[in-house]
Write a protein that holds these residues in place. Structure first.
Motif, PDB file in Angstrom:
ATOM      1  N   PHE A 145       0.802  -1.225   0.000  1.00 58.53           N
ATOM      2  CA  PHE A 145       0.000   0.000   0.000  1.00 58.53           C
ATOM      3  C   PHE A 145       0.837   1.278   0.000  1.00 58.53           C
ATOM      4  CE2 PHE A 145      -3.239  -2.925   1.751  1.00 58.53           C
ATOM      5  CZ  PHE A 145      -4.315  -2.583   0.957  1.00 58.53           C
TER       6      PHE A 145
ATOM      7  N   HIS B  63      -7.521  -4.124   5.588  1.00 57.19           N
ATOM      8  CA  HIS B  63      -8.554  -3.110   5.819  1.00 57.19           C
ATOM      9  C   HIS B  63      -7.995  -1.944   6.637  1.00 57.19           C
ATOM     10  CE1 HIS B  63     -11.871  -5.203   3.998  1.00 57.19           C
ATOM     11  NE2 HIS B  63     -11.787  -6.243   4.807  1.00 57.19           N
TER      12      HIS B  63
ATOM     13  N   THR C  49      -6.163   0.631   4.678  1.00 52.93           N
ATOM     14  CA  THR C  49      -6.912   1.543   3.803  1.00 52.93           C
ATOM     15  C   THR C  49      -7.408   2.775   4.551  1.00 52.93           C
ATOM     16  OG1 THR C  49      -9.055   0.460   4.207  1.00 52.93           O
ATOM     17  CG2 THR C  49      -7.696  -0.414   2.409  1.00 52.93           C
TER      18      THR C  49
ATOM     19  N   SER D  40     -14.662   3.199   1.850  1.00 55.18           N
ATOM     20  CA  SER D  40     -14.964   3.699   0.515  1.00 55.18           C
ATOM     21  C   SER D  40     -16.453   4.021   0.479  1.00 55.18           C
ATOM     22  CB  SER D  40     -14.627   2.638  -0.538  1.00 55.18           C
ATOM     23  OG  SER D  40     -15.022   3.068  -1.822  1.00 55.18           O
TER      24      SER D  40
ATOM     25  N   VAL E 155     -10.206  -4.568  -2.329  1.00 53.49           N
ATOM     26  CA  VAL E 155      -8.811  -4.185  -2.105  1.00 53.49           C
ATOM     27  C   VAL E 155      -8.167  -5.080  -1.051  1.00 53.49           C
ATOM     28  CG1 VAL E 155      -9.270  -2.423  -0.328  1.00 53.49           C
ATOM     29  CG2 VAL E 155      -7.249  -2.238  -1.787  1.00 53.49           C
TER      30      VAL E 155
ATOM     31  N   LYS F 150      -5.792   4.653  -4.738  1.00 56.86           N
ATOM     32  CA  LYS F 150      -6.086   5.384  -3.503  1.00 56.86           C
ATOM     33  C   LYS F 150      -6.962   6.604  -3.788  1.00 56.86           C
ATOM     34  CE  LYS F 150      -1.762   4.273  -1.093  1.00 56.86           C
ATOM     35  NZ  LYS F 150      -0.510   4.851  -0.549  1.00 56.86           N
TER      36      LYS F 150
ATOM     37  N   TYR G 253     -10.512   5.321  -4.385  1.00 57.93           N
ATOM     38  CA  TYR G 253     -11.114   4.505  -3.328  1.00 57.93           C
ATOM     39  C   TYR G 253     -12.061   5.288  -2.421  1.00 57.93           C
ATOM     40  CZ  TYR G 253     -11.381   1.456   0.786  1.00 57.93           C
ATOM     41  OH  TYR G 253     -11.824   0.691   1.831  1.00 57.93           O
TER      42      TYR G 253
END
Length: 761
Positions: free
Chosen positions: A303, A363, A366, A377, A392, A459, A462
């Motif tokens: 990420f 998770h 993110t 999201s 993702v 990103k 998202y």
């Protein structure tokens, strides 16, 4: 005319106002509509929850209105009882309609369904009536009564939402809803003990409140109120004791309670890991901590974010003993959970390399580019885009399976079982699909976007689902690109059939008696494990009475019959089902069990023929490995092999039989493989190593040699023999078997991470 007046007077005495009759009709109409909505179309949990909310709201409003209309404002218990019974009558028509709908739609467990109705809508109506009764009695029927009457249950809703948002559990309780079951993927649902306890507290509260208000009325009229006051005091005291111990019954469990129940804690650079405080878990603690830190580094590279550094707080990881303890403490027996906004996750951990740790931790990663208070999201700032949220995480996890997510997506498209990707990207479309298809397709799509355009663009897209802003293309164009990429992948027939077997499953909305079937299956499996095959047989026959075509139920029933010594009956059951239309993999799975039963009955040659036929088609790796080992020894009519492979003894007896077999056949690599595997499963790395070294490269079957190499490489890793592990994983990474190739690449990365970590200390 006189008759009409008499009827009108009687109706008025029953408080059957026009508003009440409209409410009665609304409940009946709702039941008719729900008769055509999956899950809600039978007497069960979902319909009970729906009418709990509807009935509770109607009972609240009707009680305030009619208490004011008929001047029932003094708090007399008899008046409350009359209104409560009248309100409960609203549930009769819906219950009758949904029960009659059982003639059209199977309703498999009436006892559980009626129990849910007794505990949810019946109690919801009583709670709504009580809330309104308190309001009109204390406020003398002023208009503010409506605000208070509806405000109390609304405050309870707010309390539930706050608890779900701020504490670990994904399940909860509410006056009208009764029980919020959490994840839809946990299909098995019996009547929760916590719901029974919750409603018992409510019944005590109702009695206490009604008795107290009646005693108040009597005192104001200077009448004796001894028994009502005593009843109010007694029930209040019992309620207070029960409320103080509510968490022990599974009600309003919080983080502190879970931490205390688990008992163990490890602090690492990036984590606070809470785990069961048992000897076995204390022994595994160093590996548990290392696995967390490796996954953190792996996802940090994927990420390009560092959520711990950006948030200034460590990730809290709650690791549970097993599915039952997880379900009891926070809900979701089969669902792993990450509450991103709380910086915590709740998982089961089966050992180093468990991919679910990666999925839930993904998770958390993110969070820096999520949006809204939940850091997810969002779709147009309102709905959560679960397709991207789970896609993702799956793309980052990228599990090692028979088929990669890209290959599986290609197979689903060829088999015409792939849902529309555009629908999966919607706010609700993701939940309506079977989880296997939805997760895999979205994981493939997101991984394609990241591999093609880079993580930074993803990103950007998202947070608000803004594909056009991030990629300069509408989502439809990106989906078309992905489809073109996927459709270029070539698959053979065996791969397609494996995909059909894995992914051609109905969603919960398309299953017959989904909740009941899943619960009966869980109970039957538990009974078999605990050596109670008769109980398992009873449950499985119920399943087959409701849905005779279920393959898994026939197979589990055959196993249970075999446990009871009724092997011939089990064989006949499977032979009869072989006449049904089955996919090649389903037929192989069925014939594999049939082979086991033939071998158990002393027909080794016939068993070998069954195993051989199974291997003529492509089957999942685990089944192929099992079949190859059975075929190896059934053909030799090896007695000790049957006693271990087919009779499957557990514990010390299983190891005893293996060691006796090894004494008789010291040069057999298959025996060494089985002993090494059993020790590997028990995490006895030192003892497993010599046995696996004897089996490595000597099995003569590709899938068995690959499994032996994988286990031996892991043993070397755990024993600190990094170079030996790296050499084995390097060789295995060239395997033509997708699953082992992917596993080897992941373990290679882990070996090198550990080496670099040690060098940097």
């Amino acid at each position: 005319m006189n008759i009409w007046k008499a009827i009108t007077r009687r109706v008025a005495e029953l408080n059957l106002t026009r508003t009440y009759l409209v409410a009665l009709g609304a409940c009946a109409l709702a039941a008719v509509v729900l008769s055509f909505v999956p899950l809600l179309n039978l007497v069960g949990y979902e319909s009970a929850a729906f009418f709990g909310v509807l009935g509770g709201l109607l009972a609240t409003g009707l009680t305030v209105a009619d208490a004011r209309r008929f001047d029932l404002l003094e708090g007399r218990a008899l008046d409350f009882g009359r209104l409560a019974l009248r309100n409960l009558a609203m549930l009769v028509a819906p219950l009758v309609i949904l029960s009659l709908n059982g003639l059209r739609v199977p309703n498999c467990d009436w006892a559980a369904g009626l129990s849910f109705w007794a505990l949810i809508p019946v109690m919801a109506v009583l709670m709504g009536t009580t809330s309104a009764w308190v309001a009109v009695t204390l406020l003398k029927g002023r208009r503010l009564s409506y605000v208070v009457a509806f405000g109390l249950p609304l405050l309870d809703v707010a309390a539930l939402l706050y608890h779900l948002a701020s504490e670990p559990p994904i399940v909860g309780h509410q006056w009208f809803l009764g029980y919020f079951g959490g994840s839809i993927y946990d299909e098995a649902l019996a009547v929760p003990v916590s719901l029974i306890a919750y409603r018992a507290l409510h019944m005590l509260a109702i009695v206490a409140v009604v008795a107290a208000l009646d005693a108040r009325r009597r005192w104001r009229r200077e009448r004796r109120a001894g028994w009502t006051a005593a009843l109010a005091i007694a029930t209040t005291l019992i309620f207070a004791v029960g409320f103080a111990h509510r968490q022990d019954a599974g009600i309003a469990i919080d983080r502190a309670f879970i931490v205390a129940e688990l008992g163990g804690v490890i602090e690492t650079e990036h984590f606070l890991i809470y785990h069961p405080q048992t000897r076995a878990w204390q022994k595994m603690a160093p590996l548990l901590a290392e696995d967390h830190e490796y996954r953190y580094d792996q996802l940090q590279r994927f990420f390009g974010t560092d959520p711990v550094a950006e948030n200034g707080r460590k990730v809290r990881s709650f690791v549970y003993q097993d599915r039952d303890s997880k379900g009891a403490l926070m809900g979701g027996r089969n669902t792993m959970v990450a509450k991103i906004w709380l910086h915590e996750m709740h998982i089961l951990w089966r050992g180093t390399g468990d991919r679910m740790l990666t999925h839930e931790l993904a998770h958390i990663f993110t969070e820096p580019f999520g949006s809204g208070p939940l850091r997810l999201s969002m779709q147009r700032g309102v709905g959560v885009n679960m397709g991207l949220v789970e896609g993702v995480a799956f793309a980052a996890e990228w599990p090692a399976r028979e088929l990669t997510a890209h290959e599986a997506s290609r197979a689903m498209r060829e088999l015409e079982i792939a849902p529309d990707l555009g629908a999966l990207l919607g706010a609700s479309g993701f939940w309506t699909q079977a989880s296997g298809r939805a997760y895999t397709l979205m994981g493939s799509f997101v991984r394609y976007l990241i591999d093609t355009y880079g993580i930074e663009r993803f990103k950007e897209a998202y947070g608000k689902g803004d594909f056009e802003g991030a990629y300069g293309k509408e989502v439809g164009a990106l989906v078309a690109e992905w489809e073109h990429f996927i459709d270029a992948i070539e698959l053979n027939e065996d791969q397609r059939e494996v995909a059909r077997y894995i992914y051609d499953r109905p969603s919960i909305f398309a299953k017959v008696c989904a909740r009941t079937m899943a619960e009966w299956r869980r109970q039957a499996s538990e009974a078999s494990r605990e050596g109670q095959p008769a109980e398992a047989i009873l449950l499985l026959r119920r399943v087959l009475d409701a849905q005779p075509e279920l393959l898994w139920a026939h197979m589990e029933l055959a196993r249970a019959l075999s446990q009871m010594g009724q092997t011939q009956e089990a064989i006949e059951l499977l032979e009869a089902h072989m006449e049904q239309p089955l996919s090649p993999v389903e037929r192989a799975e069925l014939e594999s069990l049939q082979g086991d039963l033939h071998w158990k009955a002393g027909q080794a040659a016939r068993a070998a023929q069954s195993y051989g036929r199974c291997l003529e088609v492509g089957v999942p790796v685990d089944l192929e490995r099992s079949l190859q080992m059975r075929l190896r020894y059934a053909g030799q009519q090896e007695r000790r092999a049957r006693s271990y492979l087919v009779d499957t003894p557990g514990g010390a007896m299983g190891m005893y039989r293996l060691l006796r077999w090894a004494e008789e056949s010291p040069d057999d690599p298959g025996v060494a493989y089985l002993i090494g595997r059993r020790l590997w499963q028990s995490r006895e790395w030192v003892e497993a190593r010599p046995w696996l070294e004897r089996a490595h490269g000597a099995m003569g079957v590709e899938v068995l040699d690959a499994e032996a190499a994988l286990m031996l490489g892991q043993v070397h890793y755990f024993l600190g023999r990094g170079q030996d592990a790296e050499a084995l994983f390097e060789a295995l990474s060239q395997s033509p078997l997708t699953r082992y190739r992917e596993e080897a690449l992941q373990w290679l990365d882990r070996v090198r991470w550990r080496r670099n970590s040690n060098e940097n200390r």
